[in-house]
Design an enzyme around this catalytic site. Sequence first.
Site, short mmCIF file in Angstrom:
data_model
loop_
_atom_site.label_atom_id
_atom_site.label_comp_id
_atom_site.label_asym_id
_atom_site.label_seq_id
_atom_site.Cartn_x
_atom_site.Cartn_y
_atom_site.Cartn_z
N HIS A 82 -12.90 3.48 -0.31
CA HIS A 82 -12.96 2.52 0.81
C HIS A 82 -13.67 1.23 0.40
CE1 HIS A 82 -12.74 5.96 4.02
NE2 HIS A 82 -11.53 5.46 3.80
N ARG A 131 -9.81 10.26 19.63
CA ARG A 131 -9.51 9.92 21.03
C ARG A 131 -9.12 11.19 21.81
NH1 ARG A 131 -5.81 4.82 21.28
NH2 ARG A 131 -5.39 5.83 19.32
N ASN A 181 0.86 -1.19 0.00
CA ASN A 181 0.00 0.00 0.00
C ASN A 181 0.90 1.23 0.00
OD1 ASN A 181 -1.77 2.05 0.49
ND2 ASN A 181 -2.75 1.10 2.27
N ARG A 196 -2.80 -2.05 -3.33
CA ARG A 196 -3.95 -1.16 -3.20
C ARG A 196 -3.79 -0.05 -4.23
NH1 ARG A 196 -4.85 3.68 0.70
NH2 ARG A 196 -6.99 4.17 0.11
N ARG A 240 -10.86 16.45 6.57
CA ARG A 240 -11.68 16.84 5.40
C ARG A 240 -13.06 17.29 5.86
NH1 ARG A 240 -10.67 11.34 2.70
NH2 ARG A 240 -8.46 11.45 2.27
N GLU A 272 -8.61 -4.46 5.50
CA GLU A 272 -8.45 -4.23 4.05
C GLU A 272 -7.28 -5.05 3.49
OE1 GLU A 272 -8.74 -0.16 5.40
OE2 GLU A 272 -9.59 0.35 3.44
P1 ADP Z 1 -6.87 5.40 9.05
O1 ADP Z 1 -8.04 5.92 8.25
O2 ADP Z 1 -5.67 6.28 8.99
O3 ADP Z 1 -6.60 3.92 8.86
P2 ADP Z 1 -7.92 4.55 11.61
O4 ADP Z 1 -8.94 3.63 11.03
O5 ADP Z 1 -6.79 3.96 12.37
O6 ADP Z 1 -7.35 5.57 10.56
O7 ADP Z 1 -8.73 5.55 12.58
C1 ADP Z 1 -8.10 6.59 13.24
C2 ADP Z 1 -9.12 7.28 14.14
O8 ADP Z 1 -9.60 6.32 15.09
C3 ADP Z 1 -8.53 8.43 14.94
O9 ADP Z 1 -9.44 9.51 14.94
C4 ADP Z 1 -8.42 7.84 16.32
O10 ADP Z 1 -8.48 8.81 17.35
C5 ADP Z 1 -9.63 6.95 16.35
N1 ADP Z 1 -9.55 6.00 17.48
C6 ADP Z 1 -8.69 4.99 17.65
N2 ADP Z 1 -8.88 4.41 18.87
C7 ADP Z 1 -9.88 5.10 19.47
C8 ADP Z 1 -10.54 5.01 20.73
N3 ADP Z 1 -10.21 4.08 21.63
N4 ADP Z 1 -11.54 5.88 20.99
C9 ADP Z 1 -11.88 6.83 20.09
N5 ADP Z 1 -11.30 6.97 18.90
C10 ADP Z 1 -10.31 6.12 18.58
#
Ligand code: ADP
Length: 398
Positions: A175, A279, A9, A86, A236, A380
């Site tokens: 996605h 988070r 990727n 990807r 975004r 994915e």
């Molecule tokens: P990407 O699209 O880069 O793959 P992810 O699917 O890893 O991203 O998602 C990232 C998001 O998930 C961030 O906003 C992160 O804060 C949120 N996230 C991860 N763990 C938690 C949690 N325990 N509680 C709330 N949000 C979370």
Amino acid sequence: MEGTILVVNCGSSSLKVALFDPQLKKLTSGLAERLGKGDAFASLKGSSGPIELASKANHEDAFRALVSALQDQGLLDEAPVAIGHRVVHGGETFREAALINNDVLSAIRDCAGLAPLHNPVNLLGINATKALFPDTPQVAVFDTAFHQTLPEAAYLYALPLEFYWDWGVRRYGFHGTSHQFMAHEAARLLEKTPATTSIISAHLGNGCSITAIRDGRSVDTSMGLTPLEGLVMGTRSGDVDPGLVDFLATKGMSAEEVNRVLNNESGLLGLSGQTNDMRSLTELADHGHEPSQTAIDVFCFRLARYIGAMMASLKHLDALVFTGGIGENSSRVRKKVVKHLGLFGFSIDNELNNHHGGISKAHIEGADSRFRILVIPTNEELVIAREALAAARPGTAG
Ligand code: ADP
């Protein structure tokens, strides 16, 4: 190990790899970042320290370094049997994964006009792997392919039709591998077949999108010509009034500046003024930071509104599915979103929502909910590995 499948990727300055065994069990994964930026670094899970990489390393250097680290771990003493890439944009050309040959390469190049930031770097990744494994079948797995089943009424914008004919301006959606995985996993959990399962799949990561899947096929999705449309995301904006572009021009902003703000400085980051990370936003909101609470409220309301919109594309609904870093982990977001949807008959079980533990405890709907609500971790890489194996060796993978 014999018979491995490598998943690649490539981002503009990053390269992620994952290695799977012939039974599609993940062996390890690696990552190189800040490529071409002068302070590149790479690491592989299970390695004692970082992988040695020249600071000016490019994608090909990083790929060589990661492969040699995989070889040092004894995981890649033979060439993989398939390499899955990807690829972000397959336009209307690709409705499924494609075994890469010269025609496929030039079609991916042709789609680069639709994804100028992504397809060229995906091609870089393909070239880097070809240089090292010239005899291994390479397969392109497209983010857009799953959405090629959208009906015309869902993919056409109300613009002069020539824009579509001449330039391909339409909704493509992204996605796709994640939404496709949700369709299969939800069917499995509900003990149905994908072809009879209808879900609304909300992928909530840094990028966010939602898809209506009717009897296993994507029939509407929130991302559009580009991944900017739809839900509120990390940086975004998602949907805004198109009149905004002209309004901001009167304030002296160029199209390029508007595009940068909408893609990189908006969403959760723009609203909170602090962070794009859900988070951290939750923590800030708990400490009384009002803009962070506002960001969460706007995020959840937009998502609930889209779930309502997606209902218009379905004849029945088996489940609403949450996935992605936010969808899988934020019980607060799930609760807030479902609360908006009471009129449709959705309800959540607070205990299950707070303590769900992955696939075995995927259900979080309340006893009186009209629809199931599931939390399913996305994967994915697994979809790409599976599709790569199937396309490289037809008949060996299901
Ligand atoms: P990407 O699209 O880069 O793959 P992810 O699917 O890893 O991203 O998602 C990232 C998001 O998930 C961030 O906003 C992160 O804060 C949120 N996230 C991860 N763990 C938690 C949690 N325990 N509680 C709330 N949000 C979370």
